[in-house]
Design an enzyme around this catalytic site. Structure first.
Site, PDB file in Angstrom:
ATOM      1  N   ARG A   1       0.836  -1.203   0.000  1.00 12.38           N
ATOM      2  CA  ARG A   1       0.000   0.000   0.000  1.00 12.38           C
ATOM      3  C   ARG A   1       0.870   1.251   0.000  1.00 12.38           C
ATOM      4  NH1 ARG A   1      -2.289  -3.817   3.283  1.00 12.38           N
ATOM      5  NH2 ARG A   1      -4.478  -4.364   2.986  1.00 12.38           N
TER       6      ARG A   1
ATOM      7  N   ASP B   1      -9.422  -4.836   8.454  1.00 13.45           N
ATOM      8  CA  ASP B   1      -8.575  -5.939   8.934  1.00 13.45           C
ATOM      9  C   ASP B   1      -9.202  -6.578  10.184  1.00 13.45           C
ATOM     10  OD1 ASP B   1      -6.058  -5.137   7.217  1.00 13.45           O
ATOM     11  OD2 ASP B   1      -6.804  -3.333   8.194  1.00 13.45           O
TER      12      ASP B   1
ATOM     13  N   ARG C   1     -11.901  -8.819   9.179  1.00 16.32           N
ATOM     14  CA  ARG C   1     -11.326 -10.082   8.676  1.00 16.32           C
ATOM     15  C   ARG C   1     -10.923 -10.985   9.844  1.00 16.32           C
ATOM     16  NH1 ARG C   1      -7.948  -6.693   4.085  1.00 16.32           N
ATOM     17  NH2 ARG C   1      -9.547  -6.860   2.467  1.00 16.32           N
TER      18      ARG C   1
ATOM     19  N   HIS D   1      -2.765   0.199   8.482  1.00 14.53           N
ATOM     20  CA  HIS D   1      -3.554  -0.628   7.566  1.00 14.53           C
ATOM     21  C   HIS D   1      -2.561  -1.040   6.469  1.00 14.53           C
ATOM     22  CE1 HIS D   1      -6.591  -2.266   4.993  1.00 14.53           C
ATOM     23  NE2 HIS D   1      -6.367  -1.376   4.040  1.00 14.53           N
TER      24      HIS D   1
END
Ligand SMILES: NC(=O)C1=CN([C@@H]2O[C@H](COP(=O)(O)OP(=O)(O)OC[C@H]3O[C@@H](n4cnc5c(N)ncnc54)[C@H](O)[C@@H]3O)[C@@H](O)[C@H]2O)C=CC1
Ligand SMILES: CC(=O)C(=O)O
Length: 325
Positions: free
Chosen positions: A110, A170, A173, A197
């Site tokens: 990212r 996250d 998840r 993140h």
């Protein structure tokens, strides 16, 4: 097929750029941009029936027009109006959800998106100015922590009004995996992924609890390789991107739920990208979210190892943020 099952047949995968910029809420106005993520957030907001008007803005006007035409065909399920708008209108909304930006290619991190997405974010903010002083800027584009830091600087808004979706996805998840292990509902699990993140994120295992009992005291957790589970959570976006090119449903569920929390001043506690004075950078910590944005950061208990992981994540992020200070 047994009754109740539905099969959706897809001819070929669709990889097309879209993006949203503006969403007007029922209490006045919000906004987004119109890529895959933006359009899917708009769709989730339509289905949730929490807004009277959703405004999409995209630098590629045809993209926004196409998304509006397509989304409006689902309009009969909701009372929300969906339309195309411009950056100035976006700047007067109540909530702006920024999903404009390049997405990761396979195996790209990212933070590798920062140069491209810094330029996009700064052009978007400057085109929206002057901003409604009460506006909430919810950053979703990656790297979300660094872009939130930059948006706080460039917008000049109070920091509680500018935050990112952070590790909410996250954490969702993680809770999905834990729900499968413990065989309880996901919303009964209070467990957070914190920090970046991104690759330096970590799970706050010692603060996690289920039904008032520490997560680590559940017998089922003894057999779990927690280090490996945390790695799988951190790698899940890479796995999805390798399989289908990009992720958008998970983040759309997260963002539409954040919008609901803001619109109805629900004060849910969510792990979001916020400025943390101690580290002088933006990263995810659990915060109380209400109608004026971030109400406060929760000073969560962390073990010595988790504190070290938080500091490592903060050090990595603040090294990048310093370049944009
Ligand atoms: N925070 C999170 O948990 C998640 C973040 N993302 C991020 O969201 C972003 C968008 O992803 P997708 O929607 O899949 O990408 P996409 O490629 O489908 O959409 C991006 C949109 O940005 C627009 N855009 C590009 N340059 C622009 C500019 N200068 N001004 C205005 N708009 C511009 C493009 O026209 C395009 O419509 C990416 O940065 C991705 O990494 C994606 C999933 C989860
Ligand atoms: C792309 C991304 O940031 C995610 O799905 O977590």
């Amino acid at each position: 097929m047994t009754s109740g099952q539905i099969a959706i047949l897809v001819d070929h995968p669709i990889y097309h750029p879209i993006f949203i910029d503006a969403y007007r809420g029922n209490f006045s106005a919000d906004q987004l941009r119109a890529g895959s993520v933006g359009a899917t957030i708009a769709y989730a907001l339509l289905l949730q029936k929490i807004s009277s008007e959703i405004v999409l803005v995209d630098i590629v006007e045809e993209t926004a027009r196409g998304q509006v035409l397509d989304l409006s065909d689902a309009g009969f399920v909701t009372s929300a109006r969906i339309r195309q708008g411009n950056f100035q209108e976006a700047g007067q909304c109540d909530i702006v959800i920024v999903t404009a930006g390049a997405k990761q290619k396979r195996n790209e991190t990212r933070v590798e998106l920062i140069e491209r997405n810094y330029n996009i974010l700064s052009s978007v903010i400057s085109k929206m100015k002057p901003l409604n002083p009460n506006i909430i800027l919810l950053i979703v584009a990656n790297p979300v922590d660094v872009l939130t830091y930059i948006a706080q600087k460039l917008s000049g808004l109070p920091k509680n009004q500018v935050f990112g979706s952070g590790t909410f996805l996250d954490s969702a998840r993680l809770r999905l995996e834990l729900a499968n292990i413990l065989k309880v509902a996901e919303n009964a699990i209070h467990a957070y992924v914190l920090g970046e993140h991104g690759d330096s994120q970590f799970v706050a295992w010692s603060a996690a609890h289920v039904g008032g009992k520490s997560l680590l005291d559940f017998p089922e957790m003894k057999a779990v390789d927690k280090e490996n589970l945390a790695k799988e959570i951190a790698r899940k976006a890479y796995e999805i991107i390798n399989l289908k090119g990009s992720t958008y449903y998970g983040i759309a569920g997260c963002v539409s739920s954040l919008v609901q929390t803001i619109a109805f001043d629900q004060r849910h506690i969510r792990p979001l990208s916020v400025y943390v004075e101690e580290f002088q950078c933006v990263l995810s910590m659990p915060v109380v979210l209400g109608s004026s944005g971030v109400e406060r950061i929760i000073d969560i208990y962390l073990s010595a190892d988790e504190k070290a992981r938080l500091q490592k994540s903060a050090a990595e992020l603040s090294a990048i943020c310093k370049k944009y200070a």
